[in-house]
Design an enzyme around this catalytic site. Sequence first.
Site, mmCIF file in Angstrom:
data_model
loop_
_atom_site.group_PDB
_atom_site.id
_atom_site.type_symbol
_atom_site.label_atom_id
_atom_site.label_comp_id
_atom_site.label_asym_id
_atom_site.label_seq_id
_atom_site.Cartn_x
_atom_site.Cartn_y
_atom_site.Cartn_z
ATOM 1 N N HIS A 209 7.268 -7.698 -4.412
ATOM 2 C CA HIS A 209 5.588 -7.136 -3.932
ATOM 3 C C HIS A 209 4.778 -6.789 -3.183
ATOM 4 C CE1 HIS A 209 1.295 -8.699 -6.142
ATOM 5 N NE2 HIS A 209 1.290 -8.704 -4.994
ATOM 6 N N CYS A 210 4.377 -5.405 -3.858
ATOM 7 C CA CYS A 210 4.189 -4.640 -3.133
ATOM 8 C C CYS A 210 3.260 -4.250 -3.046
ATOM 9 C CB CYS A 210 5.094 -3.089 -3.940
ATOM 10 S SG CYS A 210 4.213 -1.428 -2.042
ATOM 11 N N PRO A 211 2.062 -4.400 -1.852
ATOM 12 C CA PRO A 211 0.615 -4.500 -2.035
ATOM 13 C C PRO A 211 0.347 -2.608 -2.238
ATOM 14 C CG PRO A 211 0.824 -5.425 0.337
ATOM 15 C CD PRO A 211 2.538 -5.317 -1.095
#
Length: 347
Positions: A209-211
């Site tokens: 998960h890449c913010p």
Amino acid sequence: LKLQFLYLIGAARVHDGVGVGMEAGQGEPPRAADKSAMEGTAERVDVEDPAPPATSPTGAKSIDAYDYRRVDLGGDEADFGKTTVCFGGRCVMGPDQGTCMFSMGLIIAPMVAFLSFAAKLHPAFVVFALLLIAASIGSLVVTGCTDPGIIPKRPPPPNPPAKEDQEREVVTPHGPITVKWCTTCHIWRPLRTSHCSDCGNCVARFDHHCPWTGTCIGGRNYKYFYLFLAFTTVLCLYVMAVSIYEIVDATRQEKADNVFDRVGAGSKRSSHLALVVIFYALCISCCVGNLCCYHTSLVLSNKTTHEEIKYVSSKPSPFDAGCSANCAEVFCEPFPSKIGRILHRST
């Protein structure tokens, strides 16, 4: 007559002995030619790579039963967790949309300062910089607005698997792999699928998960994420090269005596601003460039970040099919969206 009688008795005993040996599974020892033929057959079987069996000796399932590209294991619930679905599933945005906009600002703001002095050098510098900026921001937007590979949820089953039965073994050519029951989505997760607590969905070929992109990185948007890393790295290197050229060109025209005077004299042509841009681009390139190199190694070995950290960091990936086939799987193989299928079916 006596000799003929003894000969018949001996032949009968030999015949009975051969029959007993064949019934016991022993039989006549193979001749040299037969033995060499059997050895040749054994060698051909050993070098073959047979397809995985339907079940393993321990009762594990076949790999085809949990391949997310071949079997639809998701449900038909239009519940996509914390993601926002727009335009009939053509735009799927994650929960971190604000940080995605912040990432765009980190690219645009220093580029405005860069273009302010690059335009004075040569128009070609500006044109090539604008192309790289458009490619970097465009790949970032596509990454943040593409369905990462969400597996639709199912309604809670009346008899869910018990806690001790929520894992299964799947047979692969390199050994068994464990798949798990998702207690949130109520599905058996396909191979290479993991549940993202930030998005609230199971994502096929989950990477992380890449913010900074605002969403999960999975099978459907991984290639765009990789292109974003590559374009941003090239953009940083290009900005540093042109900024250094700006300082060198300014100091050459001013003809100062030492380095400090050169920088001070070059400030008339935004050399101080070029130094700031160089430092900023250097910091970004160190972070994004290293990440691009890391994901290049993952693509070539057919691994994901999740698998590298949690499962197969010290051994080859069971999905490795060679560098060319791995690259083709990531960048060329189609990956249909299950979100679009559900929305079109409901309409």
